[in-house]
Design an enzyme around this catalytic site. Structure first.
Site, PDB file in Angstrom:
ATOM      1  N   GLU A 128       0.812  -1.205   0.000  1.00  0.00           N
ATOM      2  CA  GLU A 128       0.000   0.000   0.000  1.00  0.00           C
ATOM      3  C   GLU A 128       0.858   1.272   0.000  1.00  0.00           C
ATOM      4  O   GLU A 128       0.509   2.251  -0.612  1.00  0.00           O
ATOM      5  CB  GLU A 128      -0.943  -0.037   1.215  1.00  0.00           C
ATOM      6  CG  GLU A 128      -2.032   0.999   1.201  1.00  0.00           C
ATOM      7  CD  GLU A 128      -3.067   0.821   0.073  1.00  0.00           C
ATOM      8  OE1 GLU A 128      -2.944  -0.148  -0.706  1.00  0.00           O
ATOM      9  OE2 GLU A 128      -3.962   1.663  -0.026  1.00  0.00           O
ATOM     10  N   ASP A 129       1.986   1.214   0.698  1.00  0.00           N
ATOM     11  CA  ASP A 129       2.724   2.468   0.924  1.00  0.00           C
ATOM     12  C   ASP A 129       4.031   2.617   0.142  1.00  0.00           C
ATOM     13  O   ASP A 129       4.665   3.663   0.215  1.00  0.00           O
ATOM     14  CB  ASP A 129       3.047   2.624   2.426  1.00  0.00           C
ATOM     15  CG  ASP A 129       1.786   2.804   3.258  1.00  0.00           C
ATOM     16  OD1 ASP A 129       0.735   3.100   2.663  1.00  0.00           O
ATOM     17  OD2 ASP A 129       1.855   2.643   4.491  1.00  0.00           O
TER      18      ASP A 129
END
Ligand code: MN
Length: 757
Positions: free
Chosen positions: A76-77
């Site tokens: 996600e990051d």
């Protein structure tokens, strides 16, 4: 920040077989992936996944879980992808990390409290592997521990979410300590003053009652030992949040809270529960009005236990909860208890492959805590698995299939809709509101247009497009799985038929009234309902449509003096010579058609001519059936009233029409809405030689002209020729003629004609 070797050592301490290289690879990969990213506190971002991993080593979890913790935010990051994780760490870890990514993408925030239960189920359903949830809870715990660095509004939001979703989930999973800590942090940020007050008060009580818990435990053991009972006793001091919520719920002060100390006595049988109660009441004075028997009368959520409050050794009120082991697991683990223990028993029953210990996993999950440790349920599950079955099945059986019978979807506004598995967007529409279901015409799932009978999946966002004029076809009943949708569709179809019949009856009466120069109105007919022995206007109109009440009878009831005129008018109309004259398009209807030369001027109706019953299309506001061979706008048509079916529409040349006496013919006229054109059925016969490719060529001509083939039959008339009967759907007569002429122009076609069967 914990060093690489420290982490590996921590894992190896409880699991010597842990994959050291794997752990090292994950440590380096996650550190590099997060690079220079910083947390709100200013610390390097990597410190977060590392701390999450550390929390999980306290729980003595297997290496795959620890690696997942290190990687839980990379997809996600950072630039990392699922494929890359799969390649470097294997598909098992890839799937675990993917589960966490999915949870992160869910917006669980600030949902209404009544939806929290559904959100917990959604989390569990999406996780599919219990280790995903364990990492998620550890992730949340670390975020709560470091919440002070967040902005005040984020603190509030995250704390609310923790209280509503994650803390109860931890409780459900039997992780009481984790639940307590999550609640404590959340309480602190949501209501700092209350938190401070309650904490101070508890602290004061603790000092005053030093050693009380142990003392009461010992006393309980002793008195039950004396009567020869072996029981498990666990006592604890209530945590600030639970004390507070009890005070808030019951509107009482801290001083009145009698059960700051609560003890559980766990026994084998229900009989034992009552024996313990008897002994306790005999030894200690009871507090009146505090006894509750939830064994004979369980709570709605199946909670069973005996509650009583006694005055303990130091004149301190003590709450006792007495229950069997089974009742205890239900109380602690809720739904999970049933599913997990059921699974465990099933595995046990298999009995195969006893004892072949599967290194890391089985060992790592055997906890060494005291019997009352917070992860007891996990340990018990593992023990059960190790006892008589193949530990390799562990993973499979800890997969949370608890809510396999449900899917959870969202409205575009974020409302969560729980549906049974197999549900379609149509079920979804009805679950949102019956009106939405009834008006549903199409569906978008995650922004993509899909068929309305697509099976929905967890987390799908479903948008339903509606149309006010739409009625669900009765056949849609087979596209839904929920009873609610099914009965609503049935009701809507029934209502539509009733409306159609009423409308047909009204039209028939209008024609009859016009024929004698009277104007029809619902009001006039309503006045005479009792004389016609019908309760409502719609009932009467439908009866007229079904030919159960003659139009003449209605006329007679409304205007007796005109009834005679009506009879004469009817006779005039029924004369065959005149009958021909009124089988035609009315001028008004003709004007509405988009036809080229289809409306013939030779039969233009005289101005005085009575307008026929309007035929709008196949999906009429009246019950309309097109007879074999069909009819298309531009055709001259005749209606026949068929009791119980509605109006059967015939093309004037259809041989079938001659089977009905002229008395039954009724005046009908095309009334097509050019804004919403519809296709109409027509049948053609095409004769062609038996050669390869002929059929394709014919279909091609029809397709290129924009016609639909609805049906196709081959009638082999001669060995070298085939007659095809092709059921078409076309816009109108001009369109049909265009197709017929197009076919005639083809060399492979020897004969084309329109037929009516
Ligand atoms: Mn995280």
């Amino acid at each position: 920040m914990m060093r690489q070797y420290e982490l590996v050592e921590r894992v190896q301490k409880y699991d010597p077989t842990a994959d050291e290289a794997l752990l090292n690879r994950a440590y380096v990969y996650a550190m590099r992936a997060h690079g220079n990213q910083k947390r709100a506190s200013g610390a390097p971002y990597f410190s977060h996944p590392l701390e999450v991993a550390a929390i999980l080593t306290d729980l003595k979890l297997d290496d795959a879980t620890i690696v997942t913790a290190l990687l839980h935010d990379v997809i996600e990051d950072t630039d990392a992808t699922r494929a890359e994780i799969d390649q470097l760490f294997g598909p098992e870890i890839g799937a675990l990390v993917d589960g966490l990514t999915k949870i992160k993408r869910l917006d669980l925030v600030s949902k209404k409290a009544e939806q929290a239960e559904n959100f917990r189920k959604l989390l569990i359903a999406i996780s599919s592997d219990i280790r995903v949830l364990l990492v998620k809870l550890a992730d949340r715990l670390h975020n709560m521990r470091t919440l002070e660095h967040m902005k005040p509004e984020s603190r509030k939001r995250v704390s609310e979410e923790t209280l509503e979703i994650y803390a109860p989930l931890a409780g459900r999973m039997g992780m009481q300590a984790l639940r307590d800590e999550l609640e404590e942090h959340a309480f602190r940020w949501l209501n700092p003053e209350a938190y401070q007050t309650v904490t101070e008060k508890l602290h004061e009580l603790r000092e005053r009652n030093e050693g009380l818990v142990e003392e009461i435990e010992a006393a309980l053991h002793k008195m039950l030992d004396d009567v020869g009972m072996k029981v498990e006793v666990s006592g604890r001091e209530k945590k600030p949040y639970s004390v507070w919520s009890k005070m808030a719920n019951k509107q009482i002060s801290m001083e009145q809270l009698s059960d700051i100390y609560a003890f559980r006595v766990i026994v084998d049988t229900i009989d034992d529960c009552y024996r313990v109660l008897g002994v306790a009441h005999q030894t200690w004075r009871t507090v009146p009005g505090r006894f509750k028997d939830y064994i004979s009368t369980p709570k709605q959520n199946n909670y069973q236990s005996i509650h009583t409050t006694v005055v303990g050794p130091r004149h301190q009120r003590v709450e006792l909860q007495i229950r069997t082991r089974d009742m205890h697991s239900v109380a602690e683990y809720g739904v999970a208890a049933h599913a997990l223990y059921k699974d465990a028993r099933k595995v046990n029953g298999n009995g195969a492959n006893g004892g072949s210990a599967n290194g890391a996993l089985s060992k790592s999950l055997v906890f060494t805590d005291k019997e009352s440790g917070p992860y007891q349920w996990l340990r018990r599950l593992v023990e059960t698995l190790l006892e008589g079955s193949n530990p390799e099945e562990f993973l499979e059986h800890t997969k949370l299939e608890l809510f396999q019978d449900q899917v959870f979807c969202f409205t575009p506004k974020g409302r969560l809709i729980a549906l049974p598995r197999g549900a379609t967007p149509l079920d979804f529409a009805y679950a949102v509101h019956t009106d939405v279901g009834n008006a549903a015409v199409s569906a978008y799932v995650n922004g993509r247009h899909v068929p309305i009978d697509t099976r929905l999946r967890n987390g799908d966002e479903v948008e339903i497009k509606t149309s006010k004029t739409h009625t669900p076809p009765a056949a849609w009943e087979s596209l839904v799985v929920t009873g609610r949708a099914r009965s609503a569709i049935r009701r809507a179809a029934r209502d539509a038929i009733r409306r159609q019949y009423a409308e047909l009856g009204r039209r028939l009466l209008m024609s009859a009234f016009e024929r004698i120069g009277e104007s029809y109105s619902d009001e006039r007919v309503k006045k005479v309902l009792p004389r016609l022995a019908h309760k409502s206007l719609d009932d009467l109109l439908a009866a007229v449509a079904r030919n159960e009440v003659a139009t003449e009878d209605v006329l007679r009831a409304v205007a007796p003096e005109l009834a005679a005129t009506a009879r004469q008018a009817q006779q005039r109309v029924d004369e065959p010579s005149k009958a021909k004259g009124w089988l035609r398009l009315t001028r008004a209807a003709t004007n509405k058609l988009r036809l080229g030369g289809a409306s013939s001027s030779e039969s233009d109706p005289p101005a005085a001519r009575v307008r026929g019953i309007p035929i709008r299309g196949v999906k009429n506001d009246m019950p309309v059936l097109f007879e074999a061979g069909g009819a298309v706008p531009g055709d001259r048509i005749v209606g026949v009233l068929a009791p119980g079916e509605g109006i059967r529409v015939f093309q004037i040349h259809s041989p079938r029409l001659q089977e009905f006496e002229h008395e039954r013919w009724i005046d009908v006229a095309w009334d097509v809405d050019p804004e919403n054109p519809e296709r109409f059925p027509a049948l053609i016969s095409v004769t062609a030689p038996n050669r390869p490719g002929t059929l394709a060529e014919i279909a091609n001509v029809i397709g290129q002209s924009g016609g639909n083939i609805d049906n196709l039959k081959m009638l082999r008339r001669a060995s070298d020729f085939t007659e095809l009967r092709i059921g078409l759907e076309v816009w109108d007569l001009a369109h049909l003629n265009q197709i017929i002429n197009g076919l005639k122009a083809k060399a492979v076609v020897s004969k084309v004609e329109r037929v009516f069967e």
